[in-house]
Structures are given as C-alpha cells and as structure tokens.
Write an enzyme that holds these catalytic residues in place. Structure first.
Site, PDB file in Angstrom:
ATOM      1  N   ASN A 108      -4.959 -10.442  -4.490  1.00 37.42           N
ATOM      2  CA  ASN A 108      -4.969  -9.999  -3.094  1.00 37.42           C
ATOM      3  C   ASN A 108      -4.307  -8.639  -2.957  1.00 37.42           C
ATOM      4  O   ASN A 108      -4.382  -7.997  -1.910  1.00 37.42           O
ATOM      5  CB  ASN A 108      -4.255 -11.011  -2.190  1.00 37.42           C
ATOM      6  CG  ASN A 108      -2.839 -11.339  -2.650  1.00 37.42           C
ATOM      7  OD1 ASN A 108      -2.513 -11.200  -3.824  1.00 37.42           O
ATOM      8  ND2 ASN A 108      -2.016 -11.794  -1.735  1.00 37.42           N
ATOM      9  N   ASP A 155       0.822  -1.226   0.000  1.00 36.93           N
ATOM     10  CA  ASP A 155       0.000   0.000   0.000  1.00 36.93           C
ATOM     11  C   ASP A 155       0.849   1.265   0.000  1.00 36.93           C
ATOM     12  O   ASP A 155       0.401   2.313   0.449  1.00 36.93           O
ATOM     13  CB  ASP A 155      -0.958   0.018   1.208  1.00 36.93           C
ATOM     14  CG  ASP A 155      -1.765  -1.260   1.342  1.00 36.93           C
ATOM     15  OD1 ASP A 155      -2.372  -1.665   0.338  1.00 36.93           O
ATOM     16  OD2 ASP A 155      -1.771  -1.856   2.431  1.00 36.93           O
ATOM     17  N   GLU A 156       2.063   1.180  -0.533  1.00 36.47           N
ATOM     18  CA  GLU A 156       2.946   2.354  -0.534  1.00 36.47           C
ATOM     19  C   GLU A 156       2.653   3.309  -1.689  1.00 36.47           C
ATOM     20  O   GLU A 156       3.165   4.432  -1.709  1.00 36.47           O
ATOM     21  CB  GLU A 156       4.427   1.929  -0.619  1.00 36.47           C
ATOM     22  CG  GLU A 156       4.895   1.049   0.504  1.00 36.47           C
ATOM     23  CD  GLU A 156       4.818  -0.434   0.159  1.00 36.47           C
ATOM     24  OE1 GLU A 156       5.381  -1.251   0.888  1.00 36.47           O
ATOM     25  OE2 GLU A 156       4.169  -0.768  -0.870  1.00 36.47           O
ATOM     26  N   LYS A 174       2.560   1.981  -5.203  1.00 36.46           N
ATOM     27  CA  LYS A 174       3.304   1.476  -6.358  1.00 36.46           C
ATOM     28  C   LYS A 174       2.558   1.740  -7.661  1.00 36.46           C
ATOM     29  O   LYS A 174       3.169   2.110  -8.662  1.00 36.46           O
ATOM     30  CB  LYS A 174       3.557  -0.026  -6.201  1.00 36.46           C
ATOM     31  CG  LYS A 174       4.503  -0.377  -5.061  1.00 36.46           C
ATOM     32  CD  LYS A 174       4.753  -1.870  -4.968  1.00 36.46           C
ATOM     33  CE  LYS A 174       3.522  -2.655  -4.579  1.00 36.46           C
ATOM     34  NZ  LYS A 174       3.006  -2.320  -3.231  1.00 36.46           N
ATOM     35  N   GLN A 213       2.207  -6.208  -3.061  1.00 36.67           N
ATOM     36  CA  GLN A 213       2.431  -6.194  -1.608  1.00 36.67           C
ATOM     37  C   GLN A 213       3.720  -5.427  -1.264  1.00 36.67           C
ATOM     38  O   GLN A 213       4.073  -4.511  -1.989  1.00 36.67           O
ATOM     39  CB  GLN A 213       2.447  -7.623  -1.050  1.00 36.67           C
ATOM     40  CG  GLN A 213       1.112  -8.325  -1.045  1.00 36.67           C
ATOM     41  CD  GLN A 213       0.866  -9.150  -2.293  1.00 36.67           C
ATOM     42  OE1 GLN A 213       1.777  -9.604  -2.955  1.00 36.67           O
ATOM     43  NE2 GLN A 213      -0.384  -9.330  -2.631  1.00 36.67           N
ATOM     44  N   GLY A 255      -3.933  -4.652  -4.378  1.00 37.49           N
ATOM     45  CA  GLY A 255      -4.737  -3.665  -5.077  1.00 37.49           C
ATOM     46  C   GLY A 255      -3.951  -2.389  -5.270  1.00 37.49           C
ATOM     47  O   GLY A 255      -3.120  -2.038  -4.450  1.00 37.49           O
ATOM     48  N   HIS A 256      -4.180  -1.716  -6.388  1.00 38.84           N
ATOM     49  CA  HIS A 256      -3.584  -0.403  -6.557  1.00 38.84           C
ATOM     50  C   HIS A 256      -4.600   0.534  -7.196  1.00 38.84           C
ATOM     51  O   HIS A 256      -5.416   0.130  -8.016  1.00 38.84           O
ATOM     52  CB  HIS A 256      -2.278  -0.445  -7.359  1.00 38.84           C
ATOM     53  CG  HIS A 256      -2.372  -1.119  -8.693  1.00 38.84           C
ATOM     54  ND1 HIS A 256      -2.071  -2.447  -8.895  1.00 38.84           N
ATOM     55  CD2 HIS A 256      -2.726  -0.643  -9.904  1.00 38.84           C
ATOM     56  CE1 HIS A 256      -2.225  -2.750 -10.166  1.00 38.84           C
ATOM     57  NE2 HIS A 256      -2.625  -1.675 -10.801  1.00 38.84           N
ATOM     58  N   THR A 257      -4.560   1.767  -6.752  1.00 39.23           N
ATOM     59  CA  THR A 257      -5.485   2.791  -7.224  1.00 39.23           C
ATOM     60  C   THR A 257      -4.728   3.818  -8.038  1.00 39.23           C
ATOM     61  O   THR A 257      -3.702   4.337  -7.588  1.00 39.23           O
ATOM     62  CB  THR A 257      -6.191   3.481  -6.041  1.00 39.23           C
ATOM     63  OG1 THR A 257      -6.869   2.495  -5.257  1.00 39.23           O
ATOM     64  CG2 THR A 257      -7.193   4.502  -6.535  1.00 39.23           C
TER      65      THR A 257
END
Length: 423
Positions: free
Chosen positions: A37, A12-13, A15, A223, A39-41
């Site tokens: 598993n 959750d950094e 990426k 991750q 996720g990226h926004t």
C-alpha cells in the site's frame, strides 16, 4: 551503525529517494512494516523506478531485506523483480532476503478489504490491497507466513484450515467466497512459493550479526508518522506502526543499538485519502503545489491534498520518533509563491494550541494560525548546495530548523539523486 528512517507527515515525503541517496553508505537496507500500500519513486538518470515493496537500496548494491513486521503480496514482489530485470537489474537471493515470519497477503484479504470499504458509511480511504486484513490475521494468529508459502504441502494444509472462516467472512460482506479456494489462484501462489524459497532468511539475525561485525544498517519505514495505527489520526490511518520505535520491534533489534533517526519532511504537507489536514489549501495555491510537485499517489494514482507546512504536527512527529536529523524535500515546489506560510499553532474553541489535540475529530476542527515568510521566484532545481539557494529560501530552511529544534541534514530540490545535497 544503525539508522532508522521514517516519514514525519502523512507519507509521500520522499523516503525512497533519500534511502536511495544514503544506501551507498549502508550494507543492509531493511523494510520494517507495511505492505504494497506504500509506494516510492526513485529516479536515476533517465530511469524511473516505482516500487511498493522492495527497498530502494538495491540500486547501490546494498542487500535489501523485507522484515517480519511487513505483510507481503508475493505477486507484487515478483512483478517488481520482473520489471527491474527488464531494466537490467537482477535481484537474486544474494541481493534480497525475506523473513520466514513475514505474513503473506492472500487474495481473500484483498477481497475482504474492498468489500469492507465499500460498506463503510465514512470511508477510510484504504488502498484495497488487503493490508489491514493481513494484519488482522497476524494478530489473530491466522496468518500464512512466508515459511508456509514455500512449502507446498504445508501451505495447502494451512489454507484448508483457514478456508471456512474466510469464506464465511466474504459471504457475510456480500462477496463471492469461491475466491478462497480458487484453483488458479492457489496454483499461482504455489509457484510463487517455489520461486521465492531461496530468498528466506532470518532478518533479526542478519541485522544483529551485521551490527556485531561493524556493518551499517538502514531501516526504512513506509507511510508516515500520522498514519500510525496507534498514534495517528485514527481511524484514517494505516494498519501498522509507522514510527521509529516499531523498527526495533518489527525487525527484532534492541533499541540500544539505534544510532540515529532521520525524519523525512516535505517543505509543505500532503495527504492522500480521507482524514484531517488542518492547513489544506482548496484554492489556486493548493492546485499549483499539487501540479508543480506532481502530487499524485505512486500506489493509487489519486491526487494528494496539499497544504502549508504544519509545525504542530511536526512537533508531535519529533516526539514520537526522536529524530536526530531531518531531510527536507521538495523545497523547489514552493518557488513562485509569495508569501510562503507556516502553520505555527491552531485555534480550537477559542483556545490557541501549539500541539495537536489527541482526538481526530478535534484536529479536524482546528484552524491554522500562520506566520508568513517572503517567497522566492528562482528555479531551485539546479542548485547543488545550500549556499547557492536564494536568500529567502535559505531563510525558510533556517526558520523551519529553528522551530523544529532538529538539524536539517539534507535538502532536496528535485526528483533526481543529484538534486539532493547536504545542508
């Protein structure tokens, strides 16, 4: 040029945002491990894309690949493609490739994942999407691969071979074994195989050939470093190798071809689910960071635990990945906090440690040793370059850069593409 990007903390950094920013410079963007598993926004203008499988490079016309080290739920891939198509982004086989050796997440993997987690006395915090059980099958050579899925006869034969053991496993955990050979689910997967048959490729060959031809390749991890199945905070980890070296193994590229490794680091630290987080803030400051930073999981919607920047964990991430540069994200979230604290060491059983202990239970007992820096009140979300940051924010960035010993290349002050700039 071959660049690898990994998260340096617990995921959750940011990426996806950095990959989106950089992908205009790259011909291929390759996802090398994990499953849906992660996720990226990505935000572009007013459009927000929440993705779990497809690398974000497609927004700038890179060809995106899903490598053989991933485990893939084809239904999730189809859903993401349909969502993007509604927004006018069509991803055909020229834009997306999936390696023939990619493991397929089956409905029985998801069922087993949920059953196993529900029976644990001490929860891991799995997303219950079947990732771990798909990787178990990969290692046990009981997987269904992408090349199986797209061949109906082969797929059904393989499923019949595996059904007895999967039914027995589900029954043993108290579930309904009929899901394994459910006709509706099987028909759905057959149709998904037909849909994605033209997307099959040899990712290792594509990447190596592209590098031979002088093209640029970006390998994207999922991750974060401390969720690595070997080097992370076991057992509170994911089921794959998340560090930079695994990009070579999982894609099929020799390590001598790597030119740079970029680590993505939040200006603080977060974690979803269970496991140690030495700098966790269970107070108003932690809540402020969570709310301002919108720290809620893309995949699960779970709130993320928040803490101050942890240098000992970052030092380990630098060793594990060999970062050549850093992208520092969410600097804007720390505005209106004074002081801004940085954990520079731990105290454990009367000793001071500047590097995390190997044992997870010992890490959970570590007490952070902080250095305090002056905060700033300014809103940073409109800042376009490093020189325009308030002095205290610049000092914080330079302090972290000095302590990490790795240059900070990018700074992010918001979710939009325009809110990230080179230092």
């Amino acid at each position: 040029m071959f660049t690898i990007i990994t998260g340096a903390q617990f995921g959750d950094e940011g990426k996806g945002k950095i990959v989106d920013l950089m992908s205009g410079e790259y011909d291929l963007v390759v996802r090398f491990q994990g499953g849906d598993n992660a996720g990226h926004t990505v935000k572009v203008g007013e459009d927000v894309y929440k993705l779990h499988l497809i690398p974000s490079g497609f927004l700038l016309d890179s060809r995106v690949l899903i490598g053989p080290g991933t485990v893939m739920n084809p239904e999730v891939l189809a859903t993401e493609m349909d969502m993007l198509a509604e927004g006018g982004i069509k991803l055909d086989a020229k834009r997306v490739g999936v390696d023939a050796k990619t493991s397929i997440i089956m409905p029985y993997h998801i069922e087993l994942d949920g059953l196993r987690e529900s029976l644990r006395t001490e929860k891991i915090g799995t997303t219950k999407r079947g990732i771990g059980f798909a990787y178990i099958d990969k290692v046990a050579r009981d997987e269904i691969r992408m090349s199986d899925l797209v061949d109906k006869e082969r797929f059904l034969k393989r499923l019949e071979e595996l059904a007895p053991s999967k039914e027995a496993a589900i029954k043993e955990l108290g579930g309904d074994p009929s899901i394994v050979m459910d006709e509706v689910l099987i028909d759905k997967y057959v149709k998904l195989g037909e849909r994605f048959a033209s997307y099959i490729t040899d990712v290792s060959y594509e990447v190596n050939k592209a590098l031979d031809d002088g093209k640029n390749v970006l390998a994207e991890g999922a991750q974060g470093t401390h969720l690595d199945v070997i080097h992370g905070t076991q057992k509170f980890v994911t089921s794959s190798c998340t560090i930079a070296g695994s990009a070579c193994a999982n894609i099929g590229v020799g390590p001598t071809r790597v030119d740079s490794v970029l680590g993505i680091v939040k200006a603080y630290i977060t974690r979803v689910g269970e496991g140690p987080l030495p700098t966790e803030l269970l107070d108003d400051v932690g809540e402020q960071i969570q709310q301002v930073g919108r720290e809620f999981g893309t995949t699960t919607g779970r709130s993320r635990r928040c803490g101050w920047f942890d240098l000992p964990l970052l030092k380990k991430a630098i060793y594990l990945n060999g970062y050549t540069s850093i992208a520092l994200t969410k600097l804007d979230v720390l505005s209106n906090l004074d002081p801004v604290r940085v954990c520079v060491a731990y105290e454990l059983d009367g000793k001071t440690l500047d590097y995390p202990p190997e044992d997870t239970s010992e890490l959970a007992r570590c007490k952070p040793v902080y250095e305090d820096l002056p905060g700033w009140e300014n809103d940073l979300t409109g800042v376009k370059e490093f020189a325009d940051l308030p002095q205290a924010a610049k000092d914080y960035v330079l302090y972290l850069e000095d302590k990490m010993g790795v240059p900070i290349e990018y700074i992010s002050v918001g979710p939009a593409r325009a809110q990230t700039f080179k230092k």
